[in-house]
Scaffold this active site. Structure first.
Site, PDB file in Angstrom:
ATOM      1  N   GLY A  49       0.915  -1.214  -0.003  1.00  0.00           N
ATOM      2  CA  GLY A  49      -0.009  -0.080   0.161  1.00  0.00           C
ATOM      3  C   GLY A  49       0.912   1.340  -0.091  1.00  0.00           C
ATOM      4  CD  GLN A  54       3.401   5.646   2.697  1.00  0.00           C
ATOM      5  OE1 GLN A  54       2.499   4.961   2.128  1.00  0.00           O
ATOM      6  NE2 GLN A  54       4.448   4.800   3.149  1.00  0.00           N
ATOM      7  CB  CYS A 101       5.302   1.587   7.118  1.00  0.00           C
ATOM      8  SG  CYS A 101       4.759   3.328   6.384  1.00  0.00           S
ATOM      9  CG  LEU A 102       6.581   0.948   1.020  1.00  0.00           C
ATOM     10  CD1 LEU A 102       6.053   1.288  -0.549  1.00  0.00           C
ATOM     11  CD2 LEU A 102       7.638  -0.080   0.814  1.00  0.00           C
ATOM     12  CG  HIS A 143      -0.273   1.187   7.188  1.00  0.00           C
ATOM     13  ND1 HIS A 143       0.528   0.633   8.263  1.00  0.00           N
ATOM     14  CD2 HIS A 143       0.125   1.838   6.451  1.00  0.00           C
ATOM     15  CE1 HIS A 143       1.895   1.064   7.855  1.00  0.00           C
ATOM     16  NE2 HIS A 143       1.675   1.936   6.799  1.00  0.00           N
ATOM     17  CD  GLU A 144      -0.845   2.148   2.897  1.00  0.00           C
ATOM     18  OE1 GLU A 144      -0.759   3.481   2.684  1.00  0.00           O
ATOM     19  OE2 GLU A 144      -0.435   1.200   2.932  1.00  0.00           O
ATOM     20  CG  HIS A 147       0.705   6.648   5.819  1.00  0.00           C
ATOM     21  ND1 HIS A 147       1.752   7.027   6.145  1.00  0.00           N
ATOM     22  CD2 HIS A 147       0.757   5.372   5.207  1.00  0.00           C
ATOM     23  CE1 HIS A 147       2.780   5.973   6.064  1.00  0.00           C
ATOM     24  NE2 HIS A 147       2.115   4.878   5.702  1.00  0.00           N
TER      25      HIS A 147
HETATM   26 NI    NI Z   1       2.778   2.954   5.685  1.00  0.00          NI
END
Ligand code: NI
Length: 179
Positions: A49, A54, A101-102, A143-144, A147
């Site tokens: 995701g 991000q 998480c990226l 989670h997304e 953000h």
């Molecule tokens: Ni993340």
């Protein structure tokens, strides 16, 4: 196609709440290109995701999941593109499970999330969509959306003692998921 740079923890973009997109903006060429670039970026980074903050943009836009292959089982997290997503839980039950998480590379932690949620938003064509999701799909959606509100999974952890490097996660903890 372009691979975008993913902001890592510490970048102010990750702590800036995102604003909604208008229907006109969503239909515009730059935002349609951004969606394609976010999908390519997510795949290039091998993520499940990605949210616009991000990649440094304070917009309420998320992409997640994998394309389904007609011959295979549907993927656990189907390809989903949502602008202005909002969710509510369908049951108050929360479960702990591992997340990464990226923007927080090479780490995993146990995060409580609602098991079942319903999410409403707009698809990339601007059509309203409602998605019922459970388990890992519900987790990735929560989670997304976090953000977009400048929240990272670390903020949701009840106990930082489960915070683990990926290498140690694979060595000591991954077996617990697949007994
Ligand atoms: Ni993340």
């Amino acid at each position: 196609m372009s691979i975008l740079k993913v902001c890592r923890m510490g970048h102010p973009a990750l702590r800036t709440p995102a604003r909604p997109l208008s229907s006109d903006e969503l239909a515009s060429e730059p935002i349609q290109r951004l969606i394609d670039d976010m999908l390519d970026t997510m795949e290039d980074y091998a993520g499940i995701g990605l949210a616009a903050p991000q990649v440094g943009l304070p917009l309420r836009l998320i992409v997640l999941g994998q394309e389904s292959d007609e011959d295979d089982e549907p993927p656990p997290v189907p390809r989903t593109i949502l602008a202005n997503p909002q969710w509510r839980h369908l049951s108050p039950v929360e479960e702990d499970d591992w997340e990464g998480c990226l923007s927080i590379p090479d780490m995993r932690g146990l995060v409580p999330r609602h098991r079942q949620v319903v999410v409403q938003g707009l698809d990339r064509a601007g059509r309203p969509v409602t998605i019922e999701a459970e388990e890992f799909y519900a987790r990735v959606l929560q989670h997304e959306v976090d953000h977009l509100d400048a929240v990272l999974y670390l903020d949701r952890m009840k106990d930082l003692r489960s915070l683990t490097f990926v290498e140690e996660y694979q060595r000591y903890w991954a077996f617990a998921l697949d007994p």
